[in-house]
Scaffold this active site. Structure first.
Site, mmCIF file in Angstrom:
data_model
loop_
_atom_site.group_PDB
_atom_site.id
_atom_site.type_symbol
_atom_site.label_atom_id
_atom_site.label_comp_id
_atom_site.label_asym_id
_atom_site.label_seq_id
_atom_site.Cartn_x
_atom_site.Cartn_y
_atom_site.Cartn_z
ATOM 1 N N GLY A 1 0.705 -0.880 0.162
ATOM 2 C CA GLY A 1 -0.158 0.207 -0.160
ATOM 3 C C GLY A 1 0.699 1.276 0.280
ATOM 4 N N TYR B 1 -14.359 -3.792 9.759
ATOM 5 C CA TYR B 1 -13.384 -2.978 9.413
ATOM 6 C C TYR B 1 -12.661 -3.474 10.725
ATOM 7 C CZ TYR B 1 -9.655 0.130 9.969
ATOM 8 O OH TYR B 1 -8.251 0.648 10.265
ATOM 9 N N PRO C 1 -3.345 2.990 14.636
ATOM 10 C CA PRO C 1 -3.798 4.149 14.857
ATOM 11 C C PRO C 1 -4.903 4.857 15.061
ATOM 12 C CG PRO C 1 -2.131 3.449 12.468
ATOM 13 C CD PRO C 1 -3.209 2.499 13.714
HETATM 14 C C1 8X3 Z 1 -8.724 4.111 11.844
HETATM 15 C C2 8X3 Z 1 -8.583 4.572 12.645
HETATM 16 O O1 8X3 Z 1 -9.978 6.092 14.268
HETATM 17 O O2 8X3 Z 1 -10.111 6.134 12.249
HETATM 18 O O3 8X3 Z 1 -8.415 3.009 11.512
HETATM 19 O O4 8X3 Z 1 -11.508 5.297 13.574
HETATM 20 S S1 8X3 Z 1 -10.673 6.263 12.826
#
Ligand code: 8X3
Length: 255
Positions: A10, A152, A182
């Site tokens: 990526g 997700y 993150p």
């Molecule tokens: C995404 C983090 O906090 O935008 O991996 O869902 S958040």
């Protein structure tokens, strides 16, 4: 300066690109993997020479083609020292019951199956050389449930547990494993991809939030890699100051 080899998945944008830039400054030879060959070539040209930066086109949604793409890496770059498993996406921002099945399937393929496939390819070599570092990109969504996080968050929970389980199996070797988790990052395509470029939805999700930048994550990865060989950073969770895990939700009946 390092003469080691790093492969970043990526790599054409966002955290992957920022990480490639940091690793290039550290002297790593780079293999940059992604779908958009033109962008990868452009980045490679900016970061290195033909000998030190290889763009590798591969669509991680096509799981069956990943091994062949990795096999096409020239022999002198096959011994990857640092694997940055960055490729991943959130697709859709609906509740589970309103979600699109294709989005779920694609997230599982990309965030779980492709990440496992790439790792499986490089692991035996790392163990044979008794050296290597696998850095996975997880998410705070693996730890804290939020509305519409469904598959997700679950896919990133896979990444978290996969990282921990790798660490167990690699005990007795010098191979290191780190999961970076993150929170919200502002300057990536993540949210745009999630809501298919719907500007109003992007604004509703991250408008006005002073979020992390991709370079913050790249610098964290750099720090993790710079640790002495006997130190394994198992996981790093980082959020913007402007984000917090906000606790439990309630449905109330009128009394
Ligand atoms: C995404 C983090 O906090 O935008 O991996 O869902 S958040």
């Amino acid at each position: 300066m390092s003469s080691k080899i790093a492969l970043v998945t990526g790599a054409s944008s966002g955290i992957g690109k920022a990480t490639a830039e940091v690793l290039a400054r550290r002297g790593y030879k780079l293999i940059l993997v992604g779908r958009r060959l033109a962008k990868l070539r452009q980045l490679c040209e900016a970061l290195g020479t033909q000998e030190t930066c290889l763009p590798l086109q591969c669509d991680f949604f096509e799981i069956d083609r990943i091994a062949a793409a990795l096999q096409s890496i020239p022999a002198e770059l096959q011994q990857v020292d640092v694997l940055i498993n960055n490729a991943g996406n959130a697709l859709g921002f609906d509740t589970a019951q309103q979600s699109d099945w294709q989005d779920w399937e694609r997230m599982i393929n990309l965030n779980c199956t492709a990440l496992a496939r790439v790792t499986h390819y490089f692991l035996p070599g790392m163990v044979a050389r008794n050296s290597g570092h696998i850095v996975n990109l997880g998410s705070v969504a693996a730890v804290y449930p939020y509305k519409s996080g469904n598959v997700y968050g679950a896919s990133k929970a896979f990444v978290a547990m996969f990282s921990r389980n790798l660490k167990v199996d690699l005990l007795g070797t010098a191979v290191r494993v780190t999961n970076i988790e993150p929170g919200m990052v502002s300057d990536t395509e993540f949210t745009d991809v999630r809501v298919q470029g719907d500007a109003a939805k992007v604004e509703a999700i991250k408008g006005g939030v002073n979020a992390l930048r991709a370079v913050d994550i790249a610098n964290t990865i750099d720090w993790v890699l710079q640790q002495p060989a006997h130190v394994n950073i198992n996981r790093v969770e980082l959020m913007p100051v402007a984000q917090a895990a906000a606790g439990l939700a309630y449905h109330r009946v009128n009394t």
